[in-house]
Design an enzyme around this catalytic site. Structure first.
Site, PDB file in Angstrom:
ATOM      1  N   CYS A 196       0.823  -1.198   0.000  1.00  0.00           N
ATOM      2  CA  CYS A 196       0.000   0.000   0.000  1.00  0.00           C
ATOM      3  C   CYS A 196       0.861   1.252   0.000  1.00  0.00           C
ATOM      4  CB  CYS A 196      -0.891   0.005   1.253  1.00  0.00           C
ATOM      5  SG  CYS A 196      -1.803  -1.531   1.498  1.00  0.00           S
ATOM      6  N   LEU A 208      -3.955  -9.690   0.857  1.00  0.00           N
ATOM      7  CA  LEU A 208      -4.449 -10.668   1.820  1.00  0.00           C
ATOM      8  C   LEU A 208      -5.747 -10.157   2.433  1.00  0.00           C
ATOM      9  CD1 LEU A 208      -1.106 -11.469   3.683  1.00  0.00           C
ATOM     10  CD2 LEU A 208      -2.257 -12.937   2.015  1.00  0.00           C
ATOM     11  N   ALA A 241      -5.110  -4.447  -2.069  1.00  0.00           N
ATOM     12  CA  ALA A 241      -5.558  -5.634  -1.342  1.00  0.00           C
ATOM     13  C   ALA A 241      -4.857  -6.886  -1.868  1.00  0.00           C
ATOM     14  CB  ALA A 241      -7.069  -5.781  -1.464  1.00  0.00           C
ATOM     15  N   ASP A 259      -2.791  -9.683   7.775  1.00  0.00           N
ATOM     16  CA  ASP A 259      -1.564  -9.601   8.568  1.00  0.00           C
ATOM     17  C   ASP A 259      -1.492  -8.288   9.344  1.00  0.00           C
ATOM     18  OD1 ASP A 259      -1.311  -8.228   6.155  1.00  0.00           O
ATOM     19  OD2 ASP A 259       0.844  -8.507   6.035  1.00  0.00           O
TER      20      ASP A 259
END
Length: 605
Positions: free
Chosen positions: A2, A55, A53, A101
Site C-alpha cells: 500500500c 491478503l 488488497a 496480517d
C-alpha cells in the site's frame, strides 16, 4: 502492499485543515493503493492509507486499522509468517476479526511492544499511534525493502511511502541536497546513509525503528537489527550446506506465494530469476493446475538479450510466459514518466527494463511478482568479489582460483588485476572517479564521500564484511528503491525471496568456499537447483540480467541529452564547464539529473 502517510502536528489544528493535508498525501500515492483509501485523525495525529488488497480482500482489511481503541496503524508491506504468529497469539488469548496480517501486527505490538518486529519475517513500513503511551511507533523492515520517508518542520512531523507525498504538502520550491547529488554523479553511490536528493527529507534506514514522543514533540531512532553470522552454519560441510540453503530458499519462496490474488515472477533467464521460477512453479503445482506466470523483458540490443535463456526456462517449466520488447521509441515515450516515478536520478536505463516488466505484469493481471534482488550480494555473484576471495585464500590458492575464473568467465589476467587494484584501493578509486569529472569545482570535491570508499577498501579484506556493506548500505538499498517505485507505479507488489532475513544470514554464514568454487560463482545456489532446471541455465557462464540496450536507446537521444545538460542550473553550479569524454553511463547520470531537475522544478541554491 500500500501507500502510507502521516502527519503529527505540534499544535492542534482544525479537523478540516488536517483532513485536507493528509488527503493530499494519500492522493499523491493512489497508484500504490487503487483498492481503497482511509484516514484517521485524533488530536494532533493524522494517519492516511491507500490500499492494494493482497491478503483478506474484504472490508475487514481496511486501514487505518484500530485495536481495542488503543492502537491505530497505517501499514505497507507483508508479514509472510503472519499465520504462524497469529496461532501463537491465539494461544496467548488473542482473538481476531480478520484474516489480514495487519491485525496480527497490532496484536503482536500489544503483546511484545517494540520487540514485535523481531517476530516478523517480511517487508514492512508502518506507523502505530499508541494512545496509551502517547507515541507514534514507526518501523521499517530489516533491509528496507519497503520505503519510509520523513521530514521534520517547525510545525509538524510528516512521513510517507514516497517523497512526492511529502512534497504535496509544501508550496515552497524544492532544494537539491548537494552531498547526495555529487556522490551520485561522481561515485554512483547515493543510498549509504539516511539522506535523500531532497534537502530536508530523510529516510528511516532498514532495520530501524523511529519513536515519536507526542508529549514533547521529539523523536528517537533505534537500530533493532544487525546481520548475524552463525559459526555453526559456517562449519557445515558442503553437502549439509547445500541441503540447508535449499531448505531455507524453498521456505522463503513458499512464504512469498501466500496471496489472495494472482502471483507470478520476473524471469530474465539468469540463474537467480530462473531458480525462483523453478521453485515457485513446483510449489504452485501443489495447489493448482493453472500454470505459473512469468514476465520477461527482451532487449533490442543482441549482446544484452537473454530471451533464449528465458525461453529455455519457460519451456522446461511450462510457464504462462509474457514478453515485453521495448523499442527506442518506447524508451523515449516513457522517459519523463519513469524519471518522475523514481523520484531520484538513477544509475542507468536498466531501470526502464524493470518498469516495462511491471507494465506487462499489470496488463496480464499479475498483482504479485517475485524477483531476484540480492542473490548476487549474498552469494558472491559479481566479479568485484574476486579480490576479497583472493585476499583470504593466500597466494597459491589464489593462483588456482584466478585460473578457474579466467576459464569460466573468459576474463583476461589483466582484467582480473585491474579489478583487484581498483576495488581494494580507495585512493585510486577516488582519483579515477574525480579524473572523469575533472571540471568539478573544488568546493564540491570535498563532498565526495571518502569514508565510504575507505570502508569499501577495508571490507575487501573480509568477504562477509563486504557483503554486509553492500546489502545494508551501498548496492542493495538502491536496487530496492528502484524495485519499489517501478512496481508500485502499476500497483504491483514485488516479493524478494533472496532478501528473506533467514536466507540472507544463512547465505553469509555458509563457508565462502561453497559460494565461489572451482571458479564458479554462486556454487551453493547452482547445486541447490541443478535438479530443477536445465543444465544450460544452471551452469551458464555469462551474466546479463534485465540489461537495457543503452547504446541503441541513447544514440537517437543525444541532441536532447546535450541540450538538457547544457541548460541545467544545477550542473552549472557544480562544474566549471561540462565534463567531456565521459562513458555512456556517466553521461546518463548528468542527463538524468538535469531531467529530474526539470520535472521536480528543483532549485540549485
Amino acid at each position: 502492499m500500500c501507500g502510507i502517510a502521516g502527519i503529527v502536528y505540534k499544535k492542534k489544528l482544525p479537523y478540516e485543515l488536517v483532513l485536507e493535508s493528509i488527503k493530499k498525501m494519500t492522493d499523491a500515492a493512489k497508484h500504490r493503493g487503487p483498492d481503497g483509501e482511509g484516514h484517521f485523525i485524533d488530536n494532533n495525529v493524522a494517519l492516511g492509507h491507500r490500499r492494494l488488497a493482497i491478503l483478506d480482500l474484504s472490508i475487514a482489511g481496511k486501514q487505518p486499522m484500530s485495536w481495542l481503541d488503543k492502537y491505530f496503524i497505517t501499514y505497507n508491506g507483508e508479514i509472510y509468517n503472519y499465520i504462524e504468529i497469529r496461532e501463537e497469539l491465539k494461544l496467548l488469548g488473542y482473538n481476531f476479526k480478520s484474516d489480514s496480517d495487519t491485525e496480527v501486527i497490532l496484536a503482536a505490538y500489544d503483546e511484545w511492544g517494540d520487540n514485535c518486529v523481531n517476530k516478523f519475517n517480511g517487508m514492512w513500513a508502518f506507523a502505530i499511534y499508541d494512545k496509551v503511551k502517547n507515541i507514534v511507533f514507526c518501523s521499517r523492515d530489516r533491509f528496507g525493502v519497503k520505503p519510509f520517508y520523513y521530514k521534520l518542520t517547525e510545525d509538524c512531523f510528516l512521513f510517507s511511502s514516497e517523497i512526492k507525498q511529502i512534497l504535496s504538502t509544501n508550496d515552497r520550491k524544492f532544494v537539491i541536497n548537494d552531498t547526495v547529488a555529487i556522490n551520485y554523479l561522481v561515485s554512483n553511490m547515493m543510498d549509504y546513509d539516511d539522506q535523500t536528493f531532497f534537502k530536508g527529507i530523510r529516510k528511516l534506514l532498514g532495520g530501524h525503528n523511529l519513536i515519536y514522543n507526542l508529549s514533547n514533540n521529539t523523536f528517537e531512532i533505534n537500530k533493532y537489527y544487525e546481520i548475524r553470522i552463525s559459526k555453526e552454519i559456517t562449519n557445515l560441510n558442503e553437502e549439509d550446506s547445500i541441503n540447508l540453503y535449499k531448505k531455507i530458499f524453498e521456505q522463503s519462496v513458499k512464504y512469498r506465494l501466500r496471496s489472495d490474488v494472482k502471483v507470478g515472477t520476473c524471469l530474465s533467464g539468469g540463474l537467480d530469476s530462473s531458480s525462483i521460477a523453478a521453485i515457485a512453479n513446483k510449489l504452485n503445482k501443489q495447489s493448482t493446475e493453472q500454470p505459473f506466470a512469468a514476465i520477461t523483458a527482451q532487449s533490442i540490443q543482441k549482446e544484452f538479450d537473454e530471451y533464449q535463456y528465458a525461453k529455455i526456462v519457460s519451456d522446461s517449466l511450462n510457464l504462462d510466459w509474457y514478453i515485453t520488447k521495448p523499442e527506442t521509441s518506447t524508451f523515449i515515450e516513457y522517459l519523463d514518466k519513469v524519471i518522475y516515478t523514481q523520484e531520484y536520478p538513477f544509475i542507468g536505463p536498466t531501470v526502464f527494463m524493470q518498469y516495462f516488466v511491471m507494465k506487462i505484469a499489470k496488463e496480464s493481471g499479475v498483482t504479485v511478482l517475485l524477483d531476484g534482488q540480492a542473490a548476487d550480494e549474498s552469494l558472491l555473484g559479481y566479479i568485484r568479489y574476486i579480490p576479497t576471495i583472493l585476499y583470504q585464500n593466500g597466494l597459491l590458492n589464489s593462483l588456482k582460483i584466478i585460473k578457474k575464473i579466467k576459464e569460466n568467465y573468459h576474463l583476461s589476467y589483466l582484467e582480473i588485476v585491474k579489478n583487484i587494484l581498483y576495488f581494494t584501493n580507495p585512493s585510486l578509486r577516488r582519483l579515477k572517479q574525480l579524473n572523469s569529472f575533472n571540471t568539478l569545482k573544488s568546493e564540491y570535491e570535498n563532498l565526495v564521500n571518502v569514508n565510504i570508499l575507505k570502508e569499501y577498501g577495508k571490507a575487501y579484506k573480509n568477504v562477509t564484511d563486504l557483503q554486509k556493506l553492500e546489502i545494508t548500505k551501498t548496492q542493495v538499498p538502491s536496487l530496492l528503491r528502484f524495485e519499489d517505485k517501478n512496481s508500485m507505479a502499476f500497483s504491483i507488489e514485488t516479493r524478494l525471496p533472496f532478501m528473506d532475513w533467514e536466507l540472507v544470514e544463512a547465505s553469509l554464514s555458509i563457508n565462502s568456499a561453497f559460494k565461489i568454487r572451482d571458479g564458479w560463482s554462486k556454487w551453493i545456489l547452482r547445486k541447490s537447483v541443478d535438479k530443477e532446471l536445465p543444465e544450460s541455465i544452471v551452469w551458464r557462464k555469462n551474466k546479463i540480467g534485465f540489461a537495457a540496450p543503452i547504446d541503441e536507446w541513447m544514440k537517437d537521444l543525444m541532441p536532447e541529452i546535450e541540450k538538457s545538460i547544457d541548460s541545467s542550473k544545477i550542473l552549472k553550479k557544480y562544474f566549471s564547464k561540462t565534463p567531456k569524454n565521459l562513458n555512456i553511463y556517466q553521461m546518463w547520470r548528468l542527463y538524468n539529473l538535469s531531467k529530474w531537475e526539470q520535472l521536480y522544478q528543483i532549485q540549485a541554491q
